[in-house]
Write an enzyme that holds these catalytic residues in place. Structure first.
Site, PDB file in Angstrom:
ATOM      1  N   HIS A   1      40.286  40.728  42.819  1.00 52.26           N
ATOM      2  CA  HIS A   1      40.027  40.327  44.462  1.00 52.26           C
ATOM      3  C   HIS A   1      41.234  40.540  45.280  1.00 52.26           C
ATOM      4  CE1 HIS A   1      36.385  37.944  43.504  1.00 52.26           C
ATOM      5  NE2 HIS A   1      36.977  37.683  42.343  1.00 52.26           N
TER       6      HIS A   1
ATOM      7  N   CYS B   1      34.732  42.516  42.555  1.00 49.22           N
ATOM      8  CA  CYS B   1      34.145  41.621  41.372  1.00 49.22           C
ATOM      9  C   CYS B   1      32.725  41.871  41.068  1.00 49.22           C
ATOM     10  CB  CYS B   1      34.650  40.466  41.731  1.00 49.22           C
ATOM     11  SG  CYS B   1      34.548  38.982  40.391  1.00 49.22           S
TER      12      CYS B   1
ATOM     13  N   GLU C   1      40.573  41.221  48.128  1.00 48.11           N
ATOM     14  CA  GLU C   1      40.291  40.792  49.460  1.00 48.11           C
ATOM     15  C   GLU C   1      40.951  39.603  49.762  1.00 48.11           C
ATOM     16  OE1 GLU C   1      37.237  38.724  47.162  1.00 48.11           O
ATOM     17  OE2 GLU C   1      38.475  40.478  46.998  1.00 48.11           O
TER      18      GLU C   1
END
Length: 190
Positions: free
Chosen positions: A139, A50, A141
């Site tokens: 994202h 990001c 993660e």
């Protein structure tokens, strides 16, 4: 020294954002972008997610700008021809739901970068520069609690993207399992 690689994560700040009264970038951001540039020059592994993706792009000669409409929630990302043979995307479906939370995007990749993936609203969802520098707009993660937390923190931006809290929660319920499996695969590849 003693750095084997860098993971640059996201945040609410923006690469093109100035401080009050026309000042310079956030001071920490300028330092981090310098670090990213130096790490790339030394061929250290770098992964940006990001804001990290956007900082890598800007630090290495790309461009970042505000989107017409932000991407919030889950959006389909499509891996392009260069991404089909990139080992970091091995085992990832060619089109998959990816969790997004951003109002800026990389509009021009750094010189020499390979664009690996895109979405309908964001043409540079992922790029690789050299052998070890990667940027990802989505994202991957985030676990489910992280998705919920980002959706809550982005409540003001949801309407801009055409979602409300209820539709975003429903979307997460439906799309998270596939996203989680493919995100885990991406993390293993990294």
């Amino acid at each position: 020294d003693d750095v084997d690689g860098i993971v640059a994560l996201g945040g609410p700040q923006n690469v093109d954002e100035n401080l009050a009264s026309g000042g310079s970038r956030w001071p920490w951001m300028t330092k981090e972008m310098d670090l990213l540039r130096q790490a790339h020059e030394r061929a250290l592994p770098i992964v940006g997610i990001c804001l990290g993706h956007q900082m890598i792009a800007a630090a290495l000669g790309g461009e970042v700008a505000r989107m017409d409409k932000s991407e919030q929630g889950f959006h389909d990302v499509t891996i392009g021809p260069l991404g089909h043979t990139d080992t970091i995307l091995s085992g990832i479906r060619w089109t998959f739901p990816a969790f997004q939370s951003h109002g800026r995007q990389v509009t021009k990749a750094p010189p020499g970068a390979a664009i690996l993936a895109s979405s309908k609203q964001c043409k540079i969802q992922s790029f690789r520069l050299g052998l070890r520098t990667y940027g990802f707009q989505w994202h991957f993660e985030c676990d489910r609690a992280g998705v919920d937390a980002l959706l809550k923190a982005s409540a003001n931006q949801l309407a801009d993207s055409g979602l409300n809290a209820e539709s975003a929660a429903k979307q997460a319920e439906e799309k998270y399992p596939v996203f989680a499996r493919l995100s885990d695969r991406l993390c293993v590849n990294i």
